[in-house]
Every structure is written in structure tokens, then in C-alpha cells.
Scaffold this active site. Structure first.
Site, mmCIF file in Angstrom:
data_model
loop_
_atom_site.group_PDB
_atom_site.id
_atom_site.type_symbol
_atom_site.label_atom_id
_atom_site.label_comp_id
_atom_site.label_asym_id
_atom_site.label_seq_id
_atom_site.Cartn_x
_atom_site.Cartn_y
_atom_site.Cartn_z
ATOM 1 N N TYR A 138 -6.254 19.791 1.261
ATOM 2 C CA TYR A 138 -5.007 20.550 1.232
ATOM 3 C C TYR A 138 -5.211 21.986 1.727
ATOM 4 O O TYR A 138 -4.291 22.597 2.255
ATOM 5 C CB TYR A 138 -4.451 20.623 -0.194
ATOM 6 N N LYS A 189 -14.733 8.827 -3.147
ATOM 7 C CA LYS A 189 -14.991 7.913 -2.027
ATOM 8 C C LYS A 189 -16.417 8.220 -1.560
ATOM 9 O O LYS A 189 -16.665 8.544 -0.392
ATOM 10 C CB LYS A 189 -13.936 8.138 -0.921
ATOM 11 N N ASP A 221 -10.129 3.502 -3.440
ATOM 12 C CA ASP A 221 -9.390 2.289 -3.040
ATOM 13 C C ASP A 221 -9.359 1.292 -4.194
ATOM 14 O O ASP A 221 -8.330 0.700 -4.513
ATOM 15 C CB ASP A 221 -9.965 1.674 -1.753
ATOM 16 N N ASP A 245 -3.065 13.273 -5.846
ATOM 17 C CA ASP A 245 -1.671 13.257 -5.389
ATOM 18 C C ASP A 245 -1.188 11.817 -5.281
ATOM 19 O O ASP A 245 -0.128 11.441 -5.790
ATOM 20 C CB ASP A 245 -1.568 13.965 -4.031
ATOM 21 N N ASP A 249 1.294 9.420 -8.170
ATOM 22 C CA ASP A 249 2.555 8.748 -7.821
ATOM 23 C C ASP A 249 2.475 7.272 -8.195
ATOM 24 O O ASP A 249 3.422 6.697 -8.734
ATOM 25 C CB ASP A 249 2.838 8.846 -6.308
#
Ligand code: IPM
Ligand code: MG
Length: 354
Positions: A138, A189, A221, A245, A249
Site C-alpha cells: 500500500y 506467502k 491462499d 484487506d 472482506d
């Protein structure tokens, strides 16, 4: 308690008005609060030509906490990037130094049937997502779109985390885990990205300082899959900005609606920015049908984390539980046999149950 109120765009003003109603109702019971409003996002651009006007940042810095609605709207999407509403949000997060974003995904039993997942998969769900908020891709430099040596346009963003950034968010995660069930899953990751390999290394090393916490690691994942397969395996999930983020959601839908997910973003001194985890929903703005509960629950988090007012926080949370038990629903969590009510009626119902 000095609170800056930043309604923002879209449904922001409607939902923030409900949370303010709730705070004011508590104030009549002796809680001393001072509220001051300012513009952010598209509203900031319209008022002062900047998604984070200087006056707004000054107010945020002079306040103990900030209550924010949401930012963003179609009419601003064509503006140059620095003028877009989202930049106001990212800049205030960075400017306030609120690096620790807590997003609790809690299923209220009455909403089990509102989730798109089977009730038995989600009932009893209580996850705390700890998302790093002021670093990662970001904010990493270099970034932008440039012409490469083949003369073609090329986009660049950079995932970066320094050791100290990882350490301070890991500390927050461990401390929260100690207050909950002492289980923490760190999401990365590390099989592909060096940045997150460092993340894993540091989080693991810090486990020595918190030996009671049972630490596990999961690739992002797999975590995305496990969240819909068997979400109740998780308690505290800690992760970087972009993975957080996305996963927050996803986790919100386990609770029935993203309209239910509050958030707290804290600096090292517990000064905080409180906002629902959802966006500005321009498609339903101004219709008085949005779900204000995520914002109202964010106000509860404000009382708990910044003002150490556990009693006030619990009163709000219990009022929300009662309203749901009474069968009141905004359209996003409506199911047959319940009573559909408006955004402002939902705010009133919470106030009544305080
Ligand atoms: C969130 C939002 C923001 C983010 C956007 C609006 C910039 O999606 O708070 O999750 O990506 O952090
Ligand atoms: Mg998001």
C-alpha cells in the site's frame, strides 16, 4: 473524550449519524464527550480541494479518537490519483500512525441464517483479524506506471516490511491472543515472497516472548480457502496490509454481512481511528437503508480501546445483540420472519436498548 467525526462519502454520513446518536445517548448518562466534525474523502475534495484537508488532519491530531464513515464515489474515480477519496483514508491512517487494524468477525447467533455459509459452519464464529495498516504494498516505494526499456507502459508497486514494522504489529497480535484463547495464526506467502518470509521469521522468533501462545502459520491462499471451509479453526489471525484487506472482506461474509464488521486502528499509544470495515456503497447512499451496526460497533471499540471504558463498550454491544434478538434487520441482513427497518430506525433501536 475529544472525538473527531469524519462522515466522508456515500453512506458515510447516514451511518456515522447513527453512531453519533448512540454516543450522545451514552453522554446523557454522564459520559463526557466532545464531538467535532470535519470533511474527508470526496467530501474533503469538494470542500477544500483535498481528500484530506489540512484542517481535518489537524483536528484528528488534536483529538483522542477519530470516528470515520467511509470514503469514495464514482464521481471522483476520474480524478488524478492523489486527489481521489481513498488517498484521504490512506493518508490519515499513515498520518495518525495507526498501524494496528483490528477487525473482529463475530457471528451474532441470530444472523447465522443471513450468512451464505451453512449455519453449522459459522455458528459460534469469533475471529479477530489483526491487519498491519501503514506498510506493505500500500505504501512501498517505488510505485507508479512508467515506460520500460521496450517502450511499453509498466506498473510497479512494492511490497516492503521492515523488521521493526513486523515486530510492532506482531506484539499487538500476541497481546490480543493472550487476552483471548491464546491461539494465533500468522498469514503470509513465505513460499514465494521474501518480504513475508521475513515476516514469518520474526513472528516465530517473538513467540519466545509469548510462549503461552500457540502460533501457527498459513499461506494466504490456503487461509482464504480455510476461511470458507472451516472458519472456526481460527481465533486471532495476523497478517500484512493487503492480505488483511482481502481476508477481512472474506471473513465479514461469514458473519452475514459486511455491514456488521467494525474496526479499530490503533497507534502505539492506543489513540485510534474507528471505522466500519466496509466502503461507501454509493449505490445505496442517501436511501436510509444502509446497515449502521458496523459503525455503531466501531464506536464501542473506541470506548474499549482508546477510552478504557469497557462498561460503555459492553452497553453498546449488548444493545446491538438485543436489537437483533428483537428481530430488527436492515435490508442486507434481512431474512424471512424478521422485520426490515431503515438505517435511522436501526440507530434508534440501538439507543432504545442501551
Ligand atoms: C478497507 C478499504 C480500504 C483499504 C480502501 C477504501 C482504501 O478497502 O479499509 O479495507 O484498502 O484499506
Ligand atoms: Mg478493504
Amino acid at each position: 473524550m475529544k472525538i473527531a467525526v469524519l462522515p466522508g462519502d456515500g453512506i458515510g454520513p447516514e451511518i456515522v449519524a447513527q453512531a453519533v446518536k448512540v454516543l450522545k445517548a451514552l453522554a446523557t448518562d454522564g459520559m463526557k464527550i466532545e464531538l467535532e466534525q470535519a470533511h474527508i474523502g470526496g467530501a474533503g475534495y469538494d470542500a477544500a480541494g483535498d481528500p484530506l484537508p489540512e484542517a481535518t488532519m489537524k483536528l484528528a491530531q488534536a483529538s483522542d479518537a477519530v470516528l470515520l464513515g467511509a470514503v469514495g464515489g464514482w464521481e471522483y474515480d476520474k480524478l488524478p490519483r492523489p486527489m481521489r477519496p481513498e488517498q484521504g483514508l490512506l493518508r490519515i491512517r499513515k498520518g495518525m500512525g495507526v498501524f494496528a487494524n483490528l477487525r473482529p468477525a463475530l457471528l451474532y447467533p441470530e444472523l447465522a441464517s443471513a450468512s451464505t455459509l451453512k449455519p453449522e459452519v459459522v455458528s459460534g464464529l469469533d475471529i479477530m483479524i489483526v491487519r498491519e495498516l501503514t506498510g506493505d504494498i500500500y505504501f512501498g516505494q517505488p510505485r507508479g506506471v512508467q515506460i520500460n526499456d521496450k517502450g511499453e507502459r509498466e506498473g510497479i508497486n512494492t511490497m516492503r516490511y521492515s523488521e521493526s514494522e513486523i515486530r510492532r504489529i506482531a506484539k499487538v497480535g500476541y497481546e490480543i491472543a493472550m487476552k483471548r484463547s491464546r491461539k494465533m495464526c500468522s498469514v503470509d506467502k513465505a513460499n514465494v515472497l521474501e518480504t513475508t518470509e521475513l515476516w514469518r521469521e520474526i513472528v516465530t522468533e517473538m513467540n519466545k516472548e509469548y510462549p503461552e501462545v500457540e502460533l501457527s502459520h498459513m499461506y494466504v491462499d490456503n487461509a482464504a480457502m480455510q476461511l470458507v471451509r472451516a472458519p472456526k479453526q481460527f481465533d486471532v489471525m495476523i497478517t500484512g496490509n493487503i492480505f488483511g484487506d482481502i481476508l477481512s472482506d472474506e471473513a465479514s461474509m461469514l458473519t452475514g454481512s459486511i455491514g456488521m464488521l467494525p474496526s479499530a486502528s490503533l497507534d502505539a499509544n492506543k489513540k485510534g481511528l474507528y471505522e466500519p470495515s466496509h466502503g461507501s456503497a454509493p449505490d445505496i447512499a442517501g436511501k436510509d437503508i444502509a446497515n449502521p451496526l458496523a459503525t455503531i460497533l466501531s464506536a464501542a471499540m473506541m470506548l474499549r480501546y482508546t477510552f478504557n471504558n469497557e462498561d460503555g463498550a459492553t452497553r453498546i454491544e449488548n444493545a446491538v445483540k438485543k436489537v437483533l434478538a428483537q428481530g430488527y434487520r436492515t435490508v442486507d441482513i434481512y431474512t424471512e420472519g424478521t422485520q426490515k427497518i431503515s438505517c435511522s430506525a436501526m440507530g434508534d433501536a440501538v439507543v432504545k436498548n442501551l
